[in-house]
Design an enzyme around this catalytic site. Structure first.
Site, PDB file in Angstrom:
ATOM      1  NE  ARG A  29     -55.613 -89.240 -43.949  1.00 52.61           N
ATOM      2  CZ  ARG A  29     -55.724 -90.515 -44.318  1.00 52.61           C
ATOM      3  NH1 ARG A  29     -56.912 -91.084 -44.367  1.00 52.61           N
ATOM      4  NH2 ARG A  29     -54.651 -91.223 -44.631  1.00 52.61           N
ATOM      5  CG  ASP A  30     -65.037 -84.777 -45.133  1.00 57.54           C
ATOM      6  OD1 ASP A  30     -65.760 -84.818 -46.137  1.00 57.54           O
ATOM      7  OD2 ASP A  30     -65.256 -84.025 -44.152  1.00 57.54           O
ATOM      8  CB  ILE A  31     -62.384 -80.706 -42.712  1.00 56.74           C
ATOM      9  CG1 ILE A  31     -61.567 -79.883 -41.744  1.00 56.74           C
ATOM     10  CG2 ILE A  31     -63.844 -80.245 -42.755  1.00 56.74           C
ATOM     11  CD1 ILE A  31     -61.376 -78.441 -42.163  1.00 56.74           C
ATOM     12  CG  ASN A  87     -73.798 -86.322 -50.996  1.00 57.53           C
ATOM     13  OD1 ASN A  87     -74.392 -87.399 -50.988  1.00 57.53           O
ATOM     14  ND2 ASN A  87     -73.004 -85.954 -50.008  1.00 57.53           N
ATOM     15  CB  VAL A  96     -68.183 -78.557 -51.478  1.00 61.63           C
ATOM     16  CG1 VAL A  96     -67.071 -77.915 -52.293  1.00 61.63           C
ATOM     17  CG2 VAL A  96     -67.954 -78.310 -49.983  1.00 61.63           C
ATOM     18  CG  HIS A 100     -67.119 -83.691 -53.322  1.00 65.79           C
ATOM     19  ND1 HIS A 100     -67.795 -82.535 -53.641  1.00 65.79           N
ATOM     20  CD2 HIS A 100     -67.697 -84.173 -52.200  1.00 65.79           C
ATOM     21  CE1 HIS A 100     -68.740 -82.327 -52.749  1.00 65.79           C
ATOM     22  NE2 HIS A 100     -68.706 -83.309 -51.857  1.00 65.79           N
ATOM     23  CG  HIS A 102     -68.390 -88.032 -49.607  1.00 70.57           C
ATOM     24  ND1 HIS A 102     -68.172 -87.286 -48.470  1.00 70.57           N
ATOM     25  CD2 HIS A 102     -69.136 -87.247 -50.433  1.00 70.57           C
ATOM     26  CE1 HIS A 102     -68.770 -86.100 -48.601  1.00 70.57           C
ATOM     27  NE2 HIS A 102     -69.362 -86.053 -49.772  1.00 70.57           N
TER      28      HIS A 102
HETATM   29  P1  5GP Z   1     -70.956 -82.731 -49.759  1.00 69.34           P
HETATM   30  O1  5GP Z   1     -72.047 -82.651 -48.736  1.00 69.34           O
HETATM   31  O2  5GP Z   1     -70.863 -81.496 -50.612  1.00 69.34           O
HETATM   32  O3  5GP Z   1     -71.038 -83.997 -50.563  1.00 69.34           O
HETATM   33  O4  5GP Z   1     -69.632 -82.879 -48.927  1.00 69.34           O
HETATM   34  C1  5GP Z   1     -68.708 -81.862 -48.707  1.00 69.34           C
HETATM   35  C2  5GP Z   1     -67.658 -82.392 -47.759  1.00 69.34           C
HETATM   36  O5  5GP Z   1     -66.574 -81.499 -47.739  1.00 69.34           O
HETATM   37  C3  5GP Z   1     -68.141 -82.528 -46.309  1.00 69.34           C
HETATM   38  O6  5GP Z   1     -68.033 -83.892 -45.905  1.00 69.34           O
HETATM   39  C4  5GP Z   1     -67.226 -81.602 -45.528  1.00 69.34           C
HETATM   40  O7  5GP Z   1     -66.865 -82.105 -44.261  1.00 69.34           O
HETATM   41  C5  5GP Z   1     -66.030 -81.475 -46.443  1.00 69.34           C
HETATM   42  N1  5GP Z   1     -65.313 -80.220 -46.317  1.00 69.34           N
HETATM   43  C6  5GP Z   1     -65.868 -78.970 -46.295  1.00 69.34           C
HETATM   44  N2  5GP Z   1     -64.914 -78.029 -46.181  1.00 69.34           N
HETATM   45  C7  5GP Z   1     -63.722 -78.702 -46.141  1.00 69.34           C
HETATM   46  C8  5GP Z   1     -62.371 -78.260 -46.036  1.00 69.34           C
HETATM   47  O8  5GP Z   1     -62.048 -77.073 -45.956  1.00 69.34           O
HETATM   48  N3  5GP Z   1     -61.419 -79.235 -46.024  1.00 69.34           N
HETATM   49  C9  5GP Z   1     -61.733 -80.566 -46.127  1.00 69.34           C
HETATM   50  N4  5GP Z   1     -60.714 -81.436 -46.107  1.00 69.34           N
HETATM   51  N5  5GP Z   1     -62.996 -81.002 -46.229  1.00 69.34           N
HETATM   52  C10 5GP Z   1     -63.981 -80.079 -46.231  1.00 69.34           C
END
Ligand code: 5GP
Length: 114
Positions: A29-31, A87, A96, A100, A102
């Site tokens: 799950r996303d944080i 993304n 990140v 990944h 979503h």
């Molecule tokens: P991006 O913008 O790279 O596509 O999305 C990165 C996602 O990783 C974001 O939605 C963010 O909330 C999530 N995220 C960042 N750090 C952590 C973490 O430590 N744990 C979890 N579960 N999600 C994270």
């Protein structure tokens, strides 16, 4: 590839709410959830961005989609629908750099046209 927060979740140096795991994929799950269901599906293989996906990884990428489908069913949102997003880099708002997907759902989402 440099270490990311997701490689630390994989080790697991950092805890996460894991909803699925097999030999090649993990989903947690996303944080900072953007909807009632917001799960991140990641390959265990460290691939930085979609730009770095190789032809021989096509099966792995397909498994990410099938994993998202399975989780959507588990979460009870498959019938109503959901969104899968990957993304890439700055314009895609990637934060990140461990590729990944979503899985977002559990409410009516806005159309991409706004
Ligand atoms: P991006 O913008 O790279 O596509 O999305 C990165 C996602 O990783 C974001 O939605 C963010 O909330 C999530 N995220 C960042 N750090 C952590 C973490 O430590 N744990 C979890 N579960 N999600 C994270």
């Amino acid at each position: 590839m440099s270490e990311t927060i997701f490689s630390k979740i994989l080790t697991p140096e950092i805890p996460a709410d894991v909803v699925y795991e097999d030999y090649g994929i993990m989903a947690f799950r996303d944080i900072n959830p953007q909807a009632p269901v917001h799960v991140l599906v990641i390959p265990k293989l460290e691939i930085a961005t979609v730009n770095d996906v190789q032809p021989e990884q096509a099966e792995l990428i397909g498994k990410m989609v099938l994993t998202a489908q399975k989780i959507a069913i588990q979460e009870g949102i498959a019938e109503d629908g959901y969104r899968l997003v990957i993304n890439c880099n700055q314009h895609g708002c990637q934060v990140v750099f461990h590729m990944h997907m979503h899985l977002i759902g559990g409410k009516q989402l806005r159309g991409l046209a706004g």
